[in-house]
Design a protein around this motif. Sequence first.
Motif, PDB file in Angstrom:
ATOM      1  N   SER A  28       0.819  -1.213   0.000  1.00 26.38           N
ATOM      2  CA  SER A  28       0.000   0.000   0.000  1.00 26.38           C
ATOM      3  C   SER A  28       0.860   1.273   0.000  1.00 26.38           C
ATOM      4  CB  SER A  28      -0.933   0.028   1.210  1.00 26.38           C
ATOM      5  OG  SER A  28      -0.218   0.352   2.386  1.00 26.38           O
ATOM      6  N   THR A  29       0.324   2.305  -0.593  1.00 26.02           N
ATOM      7  CA  THR A  29       0.992   3.602  -0.635  1.00 26.02           C
ATOM      8  C   THR A  29       1.271   4.102   0.771  1.00 26.02           C
ATOM      9  OG1 THR A  29      -0.127   4.118  -2.701  1.00 26.02           O
ATOM     10  CG2 THR A  29       0.803   5.969  -1.502  1.00 26.02           C
ATOM     11  N   ARG A  30       0.306   3.951   1.649  1.00 27.45           N
ATOM     12  CA  ARG A  30       0.475   4.424   3.032  1.00 27.45           C
ATOM     13  C   ARG A  30       1.604   3.677   3.739  1.00 27.45           C
ATOM     14  NH1 ARG A  30       1.433   8.216   5.789  1.00 27.45           N
ATOM     15  NH2 ARG A  30       1.025   8.024   7.982  1.00 27.45           N
ATOM     16  N   SER A  31       1.704   2.374   3.514  1.00 27.77           N
ATOM     17  CA  SER A  31       2.784   1.596   4.126  1.00 27.77           C
ATOM     18  C   SER A  31       4.144   2.068   3.608  1.00 27.77           C
ATOM     19  CB  SER A  31       2.614   0.108   3.842  1.00 27.77           C
ATOM     20  OG  SER A  31       1.483  -0.389   4.522  1.00 27.77           O
ATOM     21  N   LEU A  32       4.226   2.350   2.307  1.00 29.63           N
ATOM     22  CA  LEU A  32       5.475   2.862   1.733  1.00 29.63           C
ATOM     23  C   LEU A  32       5.853   4.202   2.362  1.00 29.63           C
ATOM     24  CD1 LEU A  32       5.004   2.023  -2.043  1.00 29.63           C
ATOM     25  CD2 LEU A  32       6.680   1.030  -0.483  1.00 29.63           C
ATOM     26  N   GLN A  33       4.860   5.064   2.545  1.00 32.17           N
ATOM     27  CA  GLN A  33       5.114   6.367   3.172  1.00 32.17           C
ATOM     28  C   GLN A  33       5.645   6.187   4.593  1.00 32.17           C
ATOM     29  OE1 GLN A  33       1.191   8.015   2.771  1.00 32.17           O
ATOM     30  NE2 GLN A  33       1.612   8.922   0.762  1.00 32.17           N
ATOM     31  N   GLU A  34       5.065   5.256   5.335  1.00 31.30           N
ATOM     32  CA  GLU A  34       5.508   5.005   6.713  1.00 31.30           C
ATOM     33  C   GLU A  34       6.925   4.442   6.750  1.00 31.30           C
ATOM     34  OE1 GLU A  34       2.434   2.548   8.349  1.00 31.30           O
ATOM     35  OE2 GLU A  34       1.071   4.247   8.647  1.00 31.30           O
ATOM     36  N   VAL A  35       7.246   3.551   5.826  1.00 28.36           N
ATOM     37  CA  VAL A  35       8.600   2.987   5.753  1.00 28.36           C
ATOM     38  C   VAL A  35       9.606   4.095   5.444  1.00 28.36           C
ATOM     39  CG1 VAL A  35      10.106   1.474   4.385  1.00 28.36           C
ATOM     40  CG2 VAL A  35       7.881   0.645   5.151  1.00 28.36           C
ATOM     41  N   LEU A  36       9.279   4.957   4.495  1.00 25.97           N
ATOM     42  CA  LEU A  36      10.169   6.062   4.137  1.00 25.97           C
ATOM     43  C   LEU A  36      10.392   6.993   5.327  1.00 25.97           C
ATOM     44  CD1 LEU A  36      11.851   7.682   2.100  1.00 25.97           C
ATOM     45  CD2 LEU A  36       9.731   8.824   1.413  1.00 25.97           C
ATOM     46  N   GLN A  37       9.326   7.368   6.018  1.00 25.39           N
ATOM     47  CA  GLN A  37       9.455   8.276   7.158  1.00 25.39           C
ATOM     48  C   GLN A  37      10.296   7.642   8.267  1.00 25.39           C
ATOM     49  OE1 GLN A  37       8.710  11.459   6.917  1.00 25.39           O
ATOM     50  NE2 GLN A  37       7.961  10.969   4.886  1.00 25.39           N
ATOM     51  N   ALA A  38      10.113   6.362   8.519  1.00 29.24           N
ATOM     52  CA  ALA A  38      10.904   5.662   9.545  1.00 29.24           C
ATOM     53  C   ALA A  38      12.382   5.619   9.142  1.00 29.24           C
ATOM     54  CB  ALA A  38      10.362   4.250   9.757  1.00 29.24           C
ATOM     55  N   ALA A  39      12.657   5.381   7.862  1.00 31.04           N
ATOM     56  CA  ALA A  39      14.039   5.345   7.370  1.00 31.04           C
ATOM     57  C   ALA A  39      14.692   6.720   7.487  1.00 31.04           C
ATOM     58  CB  ALA A  39      14.068   4.861   5.923  1.00 31.04           C
ATOM     59  N   LYS A  40      13.927   7.779   7.193  1.00 27.90           N
ATOM     60  CA  LYS A  40      14.462   9.138   7.325  1.00 27.90           C
ATOM     61  C   LYS A  40      14.817   9.438   8.778  1.00 27.90           C
ATOM     62  CE  LYS A  40      12.221  12.437   5.522  1.00 27.90           C
ATOM     63  NZ  LYS A  40      11.107  13.283   5.160  1.00 27.90           N
ATOM     64  N   ILE A  41      13.958   9.067   9.709  1.00 25.08           N
ATOM     65  CA  ILE A  41      14.217   9.296  11.129  1.00 25.08           C
ATOM     66  C   ILE A  41      15.470   8.528  11.555  1.00 25.08           C
ATOM     67  CG2 ILE A  41      13.344   8.811  13.459  1.00 25.08           C
ATOM     68  CD1 ILE A  41      10.508   9.446  12.267  1.00 25.08           C
ATOM     69  N   LYS A  42      15.552   7.268  11.147  1.00 28.17           N
ATOM     70  CA  LYS A  42      16.702   6.424  11.491  1.00 28.17           C
ATOM     71  C   LYS A  42      18.003   7.000  10.940  1.00 28.17           C
ATOM     72  CE  LYS A  42      18.175   1.620  11.482  1.00 28.17           C
ATOM     73  NZ  LYS A  42      17.819   0.249  11.074  1.00 28.17           N
ATOM     74  N   ALA A  43      17.932   7.600   9.743  1.00 30.99           N
ATOM     75  CA  ALA A  43      19.111   8.176   9.100  1.00 30.99           C
ATOM     76  C   ALA A  43      19.399   9.600   9.575  1.00 30.99           C
ATOM     77  CB  ALA A  43      18.934   8.168   7.587  1.00 30.99           C
ATOM     78  N   GLY A  44      18.499  10.168  10.387  1.00 38.54           N
ATOM     79  CA  GLY A  44      18.693  11.528  10.880  1.00 38.54           C
ATOM     80  C   GLY A  44      18.403  12.594   9.842  1.00 38.54           C
ATOM     81  N   ILE A  45      17.607  12.262   8.846  1.00 33.96           N
ATOM     82  CA  ILE A  45      17.247  13.219   7.788  1.00 33.96           C
ATOM     83  C   ILE A  45      16.050  14.022   8.256  1.00 33.96           C
ATOM     84  CG2 ILE A  45      16.437  13.477   5.407  1.00 33.96           C
ATOM     85  CD1 ILE A  45      17.950  10.825   4.812  1.00 33.96           C
TER      86      ILE A  45
END
Length: 108
Positions: A28-45
């Motif tokens: 789902s699009t929403r799941s992809l958005q959540e994965v991206l946001q979590a990856a950004k937080i983890k990377a400090g972006i």
Amino acid sequence: MLREYASDYKPAKNGYLFEGSAAGMPYSTRSLQEVLQAAKIKAGIMKPGSIHSLRHSFATHLIERGTDVTMIQKLLGHNDLKTTLRYLHTSNKDLIKIISPLDNLKLM
């Protein structure tokens, strides 16, 4: 990594590599958005960014590497080339490479 994933999860040959929660359905699009946001937080972006930003960056990098615009049109699923041309921008790096036809004139 993708081959290892495919070997482990064995997706259907004519289906999706990454299925959603229901078998045979896309992630789902929403799941992809959540994965991206979590990856950004983890990377400090901290900069804003979205799935669309990734799509735009992908297309821009292809252009900068000399990929034909019609191939990018097909990859992005655009029916009209005008859509692809509007969607992409030309980098300054490419502008510097342009040689004016006037530079080749032998005026003296």
